[in-house]
Design an enzyme around this catalytic site. Structure first.
Site, mmCIF file in Angstrom:
data_model
loop_
_atom_site.group_PDB
_atom_site.id
_atom_site.type_symbol
_atom_site.label_atom_id
_atom_site.label_comp_id
_atom_site.label_asym_id
_atom_site.label_seq_id
_atom_site.Cartn_x
_atom_site.Cartn_y
_atom_site.Cartn_z
ATOM 1 N N VAL A 163 0.972 -1.232 0.099
ATOM 2 C CA VAL A 163 -0.109 -0.203 0.004
ATOM 3 C C VAL A 163 0.934 1.269 0.120
ATOM 4 C CG1 VAL A 163 -1.716 1.453 1.418
ATOM 5 C CG2 VAL A 163 -1.737 -1.229 1.180
ATOM 6 N N GLY A 164 0.460 2.120 -0.876
ATOM 7 C CA GLY A 164 1.037 3.511 -0.869
ATOM 8 C C GLY A 164 2.509 3.646 -1.309
ATOM 9 N N ALA A 165 2.769 2.504 -2.282
ATOM 10 C CA ALA A 165 4.216 2.308 -2.681
ATOM 11 C C ALA A 165 4.422 2.581 -4.186
ATOM 12 C CB ALA A 165 4.436 1.012 -2.469
ATOM 13 N N ALA A 223 -5.987 -0.646 -8.009
ATOM 14 C CA ALA A 223 -6.282 -2.215 -8.040
ATOM 15 C C ALA A 223 -7.564 -2.387 -7.371
ATOM 16 C CB ALA A 223 -5.105 -2.701 -7.738
ATOM 17 N N ASP A 274 -2.400 5.586 -13.765
ATOM 18 C CA ASP A 274 -2.640 4.517 -13.130
ATOM 19 C C ASP A 274 -3.944 3.784 -13.471
ATOM 20 O OD1 ASP A 274 -0.310 5.408 -12.161
ATOM 21 O OD2 ASP A 274 -1.064 5.296 -9.797
HETATM 22 O O1 PMV Z 1 2.975 7.533 -7.528
HETATM 23 P P1 PMV Z 1 2.453 6.710 -8.533
HETATM 24 O O2 PMV Z 1 3.058 5.661 -8.771
HETATM 25 O O3 PMV Z 1 1.032 6.729 -8.455
HETATM 26 O O4 PMV Z 1 2.587 7.705 -9.859
HETATM 27 C C1 PMV Z 1 2.013 8.807 -10.169
HETATM 28 C C2 PMV Z 1 2.423 9.374 -11.585
HETATM 29 C C3 PMV Z 1 2.516 10.851 -11.784
HETATM 30 O O5 PMV Z 1 2.833 11.254 -13.085
HETATM 31 C C4 PMV Z 1 3.439 11.460 -10.576
HETATM 32 C C5 PMV Z 1 1.150 11.594 -11.235
HETATM 33 C C6 PMV Z 1 -0.089 11.343 -12.322
HETATM 34 O O6 PMV Z 1 -0.996 11.309 -11.682
HETATM 35 O O7 PMV Z 1 0.426 10.738 -13.315
#
Ligand code: PMV
Length: 315
Positions: free
Chosen positions: A103-105, A112, A153
């Site tokens: 989580v949070g990584a 998901a 994401d």
């Molecule tokens: O921290 P992560 O893996 O959820 O990546 C975010 C990706 C960013 O480009 C920094 C932000 C985004 O909303 O695209």
């Protein structure tokens, strides 16, 4: 009795994070070995919706009227799914959520969970959502976690395929001609993505010319990375990872430990290394040939990485 089961994978960003918020394409891939799974059972009449999370010994009676103000991403996911399916009376169902995604990584745990939960509910109701209908639901829920997410994401997780993602553009998926492996390295500390995204926004607003030039440099790196993946040119792909990392340093989203671990990986024989995702901790990714994998992994752990695992891009 279990009446439905659905799952969703984790993800990593290979190239273009942060710049993607400003319209630059980015490349992301699913991590199919890390998964969230949701099972659904029928509940006694009148019980409504209940969520169990065995890992945290949590049991939640779902309150749909609390959404979205209470910012509960699980309730909001169920609410949006029922809304999309035009169902006004909540059914009597019990969900159990299990996940192997840290989580949070920056590995997409939140998206998901939303994707698997929405899929499971729609399946249990006999009207499984297709990915095109599921993606906007997961994006809406992502806003709770990330404020103004680019959408990368939710998209890579919902479609569970390598993607080239450009905000506001149709989704482009790809299959590498030759599969390759990456080490995913947990730096050991984390910074919430909305913080680094917000700081980049401030920098950009203070000096748009300078930061637009960095985003444009990243655009070229992403473009070249597409060719390198296509040509299976791993030394070139590794050197583009290093270059993208340098740009992320200029955006101030790396930090000392992340830089150090990238350098350790390079010195130990990796083709290249870069941070992945929001930055200032979280994860970095390392491209390494099979004969260097074990030694690079060993050096990274020795240098203070919390966890290193291997993931495959392509089949
Ligand atoms: O921290 P992560 O893996 O959820 O990546 C975010 C990706 C960013 O480009 C920094 C932000 C985004 O909303 O695209």
């Amino acid at each position: 009795m279990i009446i439905a089961e659905a799952s969703a994978s984790g993800k990593i960003i290979l190239f273009g994070e942060h710049a993607v918020v400003y319209g630059v394409p980015a490349i992301a891939v699913p991590v199919t070995t890390l998964r969230t799974t949701v099972t659904v059972e029928t509940a006694p009449q009148g019980r409504g919706l209940t969520i169990h999370i065995p890992d945290t010994h949590t049991s939640l009676a779902v309150s749909l009227s609390d959404t979205p103000d209470h910012k509960n991403s699980l309730f909001y996911t169920l609410h949006l799914t029922l809304q999309t399916l035009n169902i006004t009376t909540p059914p009597d169902l019990t969900f159990t959520i299990e996940s192997t995604i840290p989580v949070g990584a920056g590995l997409g745990s939140g998206a998901a969970v939303s994707a698997a939960l929405a899929r499971a509910l729609s399946q249990a109701l006999g009207t499984p959502l297709n990915n095109d209908d599921l993606n906007p639901i997961v994006y809406e829920v992502e806003k709770i976690h990330h404020g103004t997410p680019s959408g990368i994401d939710n998209t890579v997780i919902v479609y569970e395929q390598p993607i080239i993602y450009t905000k506001g553009q149709p989704i482009e998926t790809f299959i590498p001609t030759v599969s390759f492996q990456l080490l995913v390295v947990d730096v050991g500390h984390r910074t919430p993505t909305h913080i680094t995204v917000g700081e980049v926004r401030q920098l950009y607003e203070a000096d748009p010319l300078r930061y637009t030039a960095i985003f444009e440099a990243i655009r070229h790196i992403v473009q070249d990375a597409r060719y390198a993946i296509n040509d299976a040119d791993w030394p070139q792909l590794g050197s583009l990872m290093n270059e993208n990392h340098r740009m992320l340093q200029q955006l101030t989203v790396s930090d000392e430990k992340t830089d150090h671990l990238c350098e350790v990986a390079r010195q130990a024989g990796a083709y290249g290394a870069k941070l992945s995702g929001g930055g200032r901790g979280g994860n970095l990714i390392v491209l390494v040939s099979p004969d260097h994998q074990a030694s690079v992994q060993q050096q990274l752990i020795k240098a203070g990485a919390d966890r290193v695992f291997l993931t495959q891009v392509g089949n």
